[in-house]
Write an enzyme that holds these catalytic residues in place. Structure first.
Site: not given
Ligand code: NAD
Ligand code: TYD
Length: 359
Positions: A133-135, A159, A163
């Site tokens: 992630t960019d975070e 989080y 990461k």
């Molecule tokens: P998500 O929470 O929707 O899915 C996570 C998946 O991992 C789930 O299916 C869960 O069951 C599985 N999991 C959790 N713990 C596990 C373990 N110990 N062993 C095996 N499986 C396990 O997450 P996502 O949004 O699909 O994100 C996927 C990846 O991309 C993550 O690594 C996240 O950090 C990264 N990412 C997400 C975003 C975003 O905006 N969602 C952006 C950048 C990077």
């Molecule tokens: P989120 O989707 O949780 O992603 P991240 O925290 O990983 O960026 O949140 C996106 C942005 O929206 C973040 O700045 C927090 C804000 N946010 C709200 O304002 N209200 C909400 O109920 C949630 C879940 C997030």
């Protein structure tokens, strides 16, 4: 040739599996623990596809992961598995350390021993792609340049700290042991099948239920939104053409304040399904207390992946959000089963309780 995906039943992983099975012939093994974020129903459309196999396993279960690697002999491991929600990490950080730090470490160990047993030419072709992630880069001020691959790590939430730790371990396994790793650091994704705890699906769900739309603080925090299928394409480009040991930032070229995202979603819902009282969903917007340690701005400098690998997002925010809103309107059962918890009943019936050791 097979690729092994961890965390493939979550939001990005399931979109990746559906996208990749639709665009290539290669078999995929999905290894997922099925935590609350893993929804087996996300992959119902491919469950009978002979190229798709599901195995329930915790990535930190090194013995079982070793057996799975030996059995399926993948040419690549793509690590999506993670605890992924910042608000949950504030309330309960331990699960984040378990999966994101210990889990990634043990997965690297299992993969390293598997990789060492491969023939020399298979070792050269093998890839461990870590999805991050960019975070990890922390927060930006309004006029700061966007995050590049050279930006120092400065994670601010449990989080992002977990990461960041996993990214460092991946880097170390390349530099120390020669494991052929790749890392992508991507901005906020949105699209179909995202768990309604994240901003965009949460707003869509609550708007349609007539509930308040919670905007944290002043709503002026900025995120760089990318449509999930563009992220899936980026991952496949990095897997195919990325230079071993390198990091690639992936972003949407699309900075938006949270408040403008919420207002845009309300406009799209107004057009698609006006409220019964004829008023706008924007009436439901409610400012609430801010998230502790809330990062102000994220922005990705994605020039490296464009210059070196030829990737650029194909969707604009308008086209991607329109697709997303349509998907949530057309799939109320999915939302209902996720928000009511009904999807977990099927998981428990099919696979029993979570394996011991899982948090
Ligand atoms: P998500 O929470 O929707 O899915 C996570 C998946 O991992 C789930 O299916 C869960 O069951 C599985 N999991 C959790 N713990 C596990 C373990 N110990 N062993 C095996 N499986 C396990 O997450 P996502 O949004 O699909 O994100 C996927 C990846 O991309 C993550 O690594 C996240 O950090 C990264 N990412 C997400 C975003 C975003 O905006 N969602 C952006 C950048 C990077
Ligand atoms: P989120 O989707 O949780 O992603 P991240 O925290 O990983 O960026 O949140 C996106 C942005 O929206 C973040 O700045 C927090 C804000 N946010 C709200 O304002 N209200 C909400 O109920 C949630 C879940 C997030």
């Amino acid at each position: 040739m097979t690729i092994l995906i961890t965390g493939g039943s979550g939001f990005i992983g399931s979109n990746y599996i559906l996208h990749t099975l639709a665009t290539s012939d290669e078999p995929i093994v999905n290894v997922d623990l099925l935590t609350y974020a893993g929804n087996i129903e996300n992959l119902a459309s491919v469950q009978d596809d002979p190229r798709y196999t599901f195995v329930r396993c915790d990535i930190s279960d090194a013995a079982k992961m070793g057996q799975i690697l030996d059995e399926f002999r993948p040419r690549a491991v793509l690590n999506f598995a993670a605890e992924s929600h910042v608000d949950r990490s504030i309330l309960g950080p331990e699960a984040f350390v378990h999966t994101n730090v210990v889990g990634t470490f043990r997965l690297l160990q299992s993969t390293l021993s598997y990789w060492r047993g491969l023939l020399a030419e298979d070792q050269t072709g093998f890839r461990f792609l870590h999805i991050s992630t960019d975070e990890v880069y922390g927060t930006l001020e309004h006029n700061d340049p966007a995050f590049s691959e050279q930006t120092p790590y400065a994670p601010n939430s449990p989080y992002s700290a977990s990461k960041a730790s996993s990214d460092h371990l991946v880097r170390a396994y390349h530099h120390t042991y020669g494991l052929p790793t790749l890392t992508t650091n991507c901005s906020n994704n949105y699209g179909p099948r995202q768990f309604p705890e994240k901003l965009i699906p949460l707003v869509l769900h609550r708007a349609l239920c007539g509930e308040p739309l919670p905007v944290y603080g002043d709503g002026q925090q900025i995120r760089d939104w990318l449509y999930v299928e563009d992220h899936c394409r980026a991952i496949n480009v990095v897997l195919a053409k990325g230079i071993v040991g390198q990091v690639y930032n992936v972003g949407g070229l699309n900075e938006q304040t949270n408040l403008s995202v919420v207002k845009l979603l309300c406009c799209l819902l107004d057009e698609a399904r006006l409220r019964a009282d004829g008023k706008s969903y924007a009436e439901q917007i409610t400012f609430v207390g801010d998230r502790p340690g809330h990062d102000r701005r994220y922005a990705i400098d994605a020039r490296k992946i464009e210059r070196e690998l030829g990737w650029r997002p194909q969707e604009t925010f308008e086209t991607g959000l329109a697709k997303t809103v349509r998907w949530y309107l057309e799939n109320p059962k999915w939302v209902e089963r996720v928000t009511s918890g009904a999807y977990r009943e099927w998981t428990d019936r099919q696979y029993g309780e979570q394996p011991t050791g899982a948090i």
